[in-house]
Design a protein around this motif. Structure first.
Motif, PDB file in Angstrom:
ATOM      1  N   TRP A 122      92.959  16.039 -41.205  1.00 34.45           N
ATOM      2  CA  TRP A 122      92.122  15.820 -42.390  1.00 34.45           C
ATOM      3  C   TRP A 122      91.647  17.151 -42.969  1.00 34.45           C
ATOM      4  CZ3 TRP A 122      91.776  12.460 -45.881  1.00 34.45           C
ATOM      5  CH2 TRP A 122      90.647  12.341 -46.717  1.00 34.45           C
ATOM      6  N   SER A 123      91.207  18.059 -42.104  1.00 36.61           N
ATOM      7  CA  SER A 123      90.726  19.351 -42.583  1.00 36.61           C
ATOM      8  C   SER A 123      91.855  20.331 -42.843  1.00 36.61           C
ATOM      9  CB  SER A 123      89.771  19.957 -41.547  1.00 36.61           C
ATOM     10  OG  SER A 123      90.478  20.317 -40.366  1.00 36.61           O
ATOM     11  N   ARG A 148      93.619  16.664 -46.560  1.00 36.28           N
ATOM     12  CA  ARG A 148      92.850  16.607 -47.807  1.00 36.28           C
ATOM     13  C   ARG A 148      92.747  17.988 -48.448  1.00 36.28           C
ATOM     14  NH1 ARG A 148      87.969  19.018 -47.429  1.00 36.28           N
ATOM     15  NH2 ARG A 148      86.874  19.051 -45.431  1.00 36.28           N
ATOM     16  N   ASN A 149      93.276  19.026 -47.768  1.00 38.86           N
ATOM     17  CA  ASN A 149      93.097  20.392 -48.248  1.00 38.86           C
ATOM     18  C   ASN A 149      94.428  21.131 -48.254  1.00 38.86           C
ATOM     19  OD1 ASN A 149      92.170  22.884 -48.992  1.00 38.86           O
ATOM     20  ND2 ASN A 149      90.956  23.254 -47.145  1.00 38.86           N
ATOM     21  N   GLU A 163      98.581  15.785 -50.139  1.00 41.70           N
ATOM     22  CA  GLU A 163      97.150  16.069 -50.207  1.00 41.70           C
ATOM     23  C   GLU A 163      96.390  14.819 -50.637  1.00 41.70           C
ATOM     24  OE1 GLU A 163      94.137  19.520 -51.853  1.00 41.70           O
ATOM     25  OE2 GLU A 163      95.893  18.996 -53.072  1.00 41.70           O
ATOM     26  N   ARG A 166      89.479  13.719 -51.470  1.00 40.39           N
ATOM     27  CA  ARG A 166      88.261  13.753 -50.636  1.00 40.39           C
ATOM     28  C   ARG A 166      87.478  12.486 -50.909  1.00 40.39           C
ATOM     29  NH1 ARG A 166      84.568  13.261 -47.672  1.00 40.39           N
ATOM     30  NH2 ARG A 166      83.089  14.840 -46.959  1.00 40.39           N
ATOM     31  N   ARG A 168      84.589   9.341 -49.689  1.00 41.25           N
ATOM     32  CA  ARG A 168      83.316   9.117 -48.988  1.00 41.25           C
ATOM     33  C   ARG A 168      83.571   8.252 -47.775  1.00 41.25           C
ATOM     34  NH1 ARG A 168      79.075   8.348 -46.586  1.00 41.25           N
ATOM     35  NH2 ARG A 168      76.970   8.283 -47.474  1.00 41.25           N
ATOM     36  N   SER A 180      88.579   7.976 -44.492  1.00 39.84           N
ATOM     37  CA  SER A 180      89.652   8.971 -44.423  1.00 39.84           C
ATOM     38  C   SER A 180      90.798   8.492 -43.534  1.00 39.84           C
ATOM     39  CB  SER A 180      89.108  10.305 -43.918  1.00 39.84           C
ATOM     40  OG  SER A 180      88.490  10.162 -42.650  1.00 39.84           O
TER      41      SER A 180
END
Length: 342
Positions: A122-123, A148-149, A163, A166, A168, A180
């Motif tokens: 995710w990061s 996501r990045n 990608e 982002r 909630r 996520s």
């Protein structure tokens, strides 16, 4: 603070949390679901842009390789990755999961040059993936990142970056991976299904990979369940109804098929036909005067649940399977029920 006092304080904290969560549980659950739906909608919208273009490249990359898809990730991304690898493998794409920590301790040897690595983070900064990523770069093994990045370490190293937006988390603190993980899972399923369709993966092949359980029952074909050869209730079209009654009583399917000179199925006599033509002269009546022409049939390769749907729709209890117009078997509704087709 004494150990007993600390334990009491912790128990009180847990009791308080439970009390708060118990209030409005339905509303809290609905809020979580709605946040998940919102996250999925954001991914759907992203498909109109860069995510959709990257998705197409990822599909082409996987289809263009002669090897396997190596899925990896850690934490919740790892759990999603295991599910994705299993779904890919069961739908025609050779795939398996490699734990990134185990990869650093010898499992890199499971990866070949013609494989594709699909890494989930995710990061995009998951340290445990570094050796796997480095291995892919060293040996020019295609790397697809799900993150996501895109500007992360993983994103910059990858050949294709899927990608994700982002979103909630449904966790009230926006910390626990929930929304996520959901969109990672949904994107993985979309990838597996797209590959399935592009490969022309059939239900017959699906059955080969799923031989057990309820799913296997749904994937059985008519050929698996039908009665063929001498078990079929058949008479020639020049037979008398006396022969039909004997055949019907002996086979107990509630019907008898009628064949022409070339062996093709030209008609059928059912219980309903008997009731409509019952009379003193029935035994000496030629079958062609009683039978229903152009009977309902199906092909032996059809799925069994499709046969059940046909029987329900046409209000019949048995149907002949034909190949090139010739009967090769008969299927009764009881055969479907015994096989667990519901």
């Amino acid at each position: 603070m004494t150990p007993s006092a600390a334990t009491a304080l912790l128990d009180h904290a847990f009791d308080a949390d439970t009390a708060v969560q118990a209030d409005g549980a339905r509303d809290l659950g609905l809020r979580s679901l709605n946040l998940g739906i919102s996250a999925l909608q954001e991914v759907t919208a992203a498909f109109d842009g860069a995510l959709g273009e990257a998705f197409e490249r990822a599909v082409d990359m996987i289809l263009g390789t002669g090897g396997r898809v190596i899925v990896s990730g850690i934490g919740k991304s790892g759990h999603v990755g295991r599910k994705l690898a299993a779904t890919l493998a069961s739908t025609g794409t050779h795939a398996f999961f490699v734990h990134p920590t185990e990869a650093s301790h010898g499992d890199l040897g499971m990866i070949a040059r013609d494989d594709v690595i699909l890494a989930l983070s995710w990061s995009g900064e998951t340290a445990e993936l570094s050796d796997l990523v480095g291995f892919s770069r060293r040996y020019s093994i295609p790397l697809i990142a799900v993150t996501r990045n895109a500007a992360s370490t993983l994103g910059k190293a990858a050949d294709v970056v899927l990608e994700l937006p982002r979103v909630r988390e449904s966790c009230p603190h926006d910390l626990a991976p929930t929304s996520s993980s959901l969109i990672q899972l949904a994107l993985g399923d979309a990838l597996a299904v797209t590959l399935l369709e592009r490969r022309g993966f059939t239900s017959a092949r699906f059955h080969t990979l799923h031989p057990g359980g309820t799913l296997a029952a749904r994937l059985k074909t008519v050929q698996h369940l039908m009665h063929g050869g001498s078990e079929m209730p058949l008479v020639h079209e020049d037979a008398l109804m006396s022969e039909v009654l004997i055949e019907m009583a002996a086979r107990r399917y509630g019907c008898v098929g009628v064949t022409g000179p070339d062996g093709r199925l030209v008609g059928i006599v059912t219980d309903g036909d008997l009731r409509r033509h019952m009379g003193p002269a029935i035994l000496d009546t030629p079958v062609h005067k009683v039978m229903t022409r152009d009977p309902i049939t199906l092909e032996p390769h059809k799925l069994a649940h499709a046969a059940l749907e046909l029987m329900n729709r046409r209000l019949i209890t048995a149907v002949f399977a034909v190949a090139d117009g010739r009967p090769v078997g008969i299927l009764h509704v009881h055969d479907l029920l015994r096989a667990g087709i519901v």
